[in-house]
Design a protein around this motif. Structure first.
Motif, PDB file in Angstrom:
ATOM      1  N   ASP A   1       1.212  -1.235  -0.355  1.00 48.90           N
ATOM      2  CA  ASP A   1       0.293  -0.131   0.346  1.00 48.90           C
ATOM      3  C   ASP A   1       0.857   1.592  -0.077  1.00 48.90           C
ATOM      4  O   ASP A   1       2.430   1.065   0.699  1.00 48.90           O
ATOM      5  N   GLY A   2      -0.027   2.240  -0.561  1.00 45.97           N
ATOM      6  CA  GLY A   2       1.356   3.780  -0.332  1.00 45.97           C
ATOM      7  C   GLY A   2       1.111   4.288   0.930  1.00 45.97           C
ATOM      8  O   GLY A   2       2.786   5.078   1.132  1.00 45.97           O
ATOM      9  N   GLY A   3       0.722   3.711   2.205  1.00 45.57           N
ATOM     10  CA  GLY A   3       2.139   4.046   3.114  1.00 45.57           C
ATOM     11  C   GLY A   3       3.218   3.265   4.691  1.00 45.57           C
ATOM     12  O   GLY A   3       3.141   3.986   5.274  1.00 45.57           O
ATOM     13  N   CYS A   4       2.784   2.152   3.294  1.00 41.32           N
ATOM     14  CA  CYS A   4       3.681   1.362   3.843  1.00 41.32           C
ATOM     15  C   CYS A   4       5.268   1.496   3.860  1.00 41.32           C
ATOM     16  O   CYS A   4       5.833   1.408   2.945  1.00 41.32           O
ATOM     17  N   ARG A   5       5.866   1.731   5.018  1.00 43.37           N
ATOM     18  CA  ARG A   5       6.943   1.730   5.024  1.00 43.37           C
ATOM     19  C   ARG A   5       7.973   0.650   5.125  1.00 43.37           C
ATOM     20  O   ARG A   5       8.743   1.023   3.837  1.00 43.37           O
TER      21      ARG A   5
END
Length: 323
Positions: free
Chosen positions: A172-176
């Motif tokens: 996902d876009g917010g996964c570090r």
């Protein structure tokens, strides 16, 4: 006067008749005196019998036996029962005597453990089926050889799995850590030919990833995944047959894994699904050499009162795993 005599005779006759009909009633002389002199009758008091002295029964153990007192044999049962008490007493009341008793009890435990270990090593060294070094050598050269064989088998397993299936990586876009996981997956493709489909659960790309991506169609939720990145292996992928999904999914990992760990997880996923060749499976099973099978352990019966029978019953079970 005549009436009084008649009354007395009648009462006397009635009292005698009642006494004959009820053997529990007795008329004594004191009652006659009290009646003729019109004074209350006081029944004689019986002397109270002294109650027997109640003796407190000795304390019983859980087995219903009397709690032993005084000096006892210091075996494992004695230590299990008394060592915690000695330790608590020394902490609650740290007198010289209490601490000394606690430490001497501790010394007994350590000495018993050392004597046990000495005999343990003697038995192990004399019985090849109990010696772990014969199962998997742990000397430096032997251990390194086993580790190398295991690692080579993992690499071979990933190559075999890459020929019949591929990975789905949920991001996902917010996964570090997704941006760190994707290069590891690219390495698996380069080294072992393992293809990966990157699926975004929110439609966004992980930071730093510019490769191809598809949007999740609900598979992430269907597989009950909780974290990104998540890696799923799909053997022999097939297209949907109407609304039915004919594919099998095996969750390999949830969260970030480095290349060597991810290689191991993929290899054992294929091993568990029985997708690997017999040779690769045997090499992956190197750490289970000499370990009794689950079926044999479940059907095993032993009599603890006959320890001399253990070796005879277990040796055939263990020998099967060395073949």
């Amino acid at each position: 006067m005549k009436n009084a005599i008649t009354l007395l005779v009648s009462l006397s006759f009635a009292a005698g008749s009642y006494a004959q009909s009820d053997k529990t009633v007795r008329i004594d002389d004191a009652y006659g005196d009290a009646f003729t002199n019109y004074t209350p009758y006081i029944a004689p008091q019986k002397k109270a019998q002294p109650k027997p002295k109640q003796v407190t029964p000795p304390a019983l153990t859980q087995e219903g036996k009397q709690e032993p007192k005084g000096e006892q044999k210091v075996d494992v049962e004695w230590l299990i029962k008394n060592y915690p008490m000695l330790e608590k007493r020394a902490i609650d009341n740290p007198s010289e005597e209490n601490i000394s008793a606690h430490l001497y009890a501790k010394r007994i435990i350590m000495d018993k453990a050392q004597r046990f270990e000495e005999m343990h090593m003697k038995v192990v060294n004399e019985d090849p089926l109990l010696n772990e070094n014969n199962r998997v050598p742990y000397a430096s050269a032997g251990a390194q050889s086993i580790r190398n064989a295991d690692y080579l088998a993992q690499q071979k397993a990933v190559r075999e799995l890459g020929e019949v299936g591929g990975l789905v990586a949920f991001v996902d876009g917010g996964c570090r850590f997704c941006a760190m996981q994707v290069p590891v997956l690219a390495m698996l493709k380069t080294n072992y030919g393992m293809e990966t489909l990157v699926v975004s659960i929110d439609g966004r790309r992980p930071k730093g990833y510019a490769g191809p991506i598809v949007v999740d169609n609900g598979l992430y939720k269907k597989l009950d995944l909780k974290l990104t990145p998540s890696i799923v292996y799909v053997p022999k992928p097939k297209g949907y047959e109407g609304d039915a999904d004919p594919n099998k999914y095996l969750v390999v990992s949830q969260g970030f894994y480095a290349a060597d760990e991810l290689t191991k997880l993929i290899a054992f996923a294929g091993h568990n699904m029985k997708l690997l060749s017999a040779e690769t499976t045997r090499d992956l099973d190197v750490w289970t050499r000499g370990v009794a099978s689950t079926q044999d352990l479940q059907s095993l019966t032993l009599d603890p009162e006959k320890p001399e029978t253990f070796k005879k019953k277990l040796q055939p079970i263990l020998l099967k795993q060395y073949q």
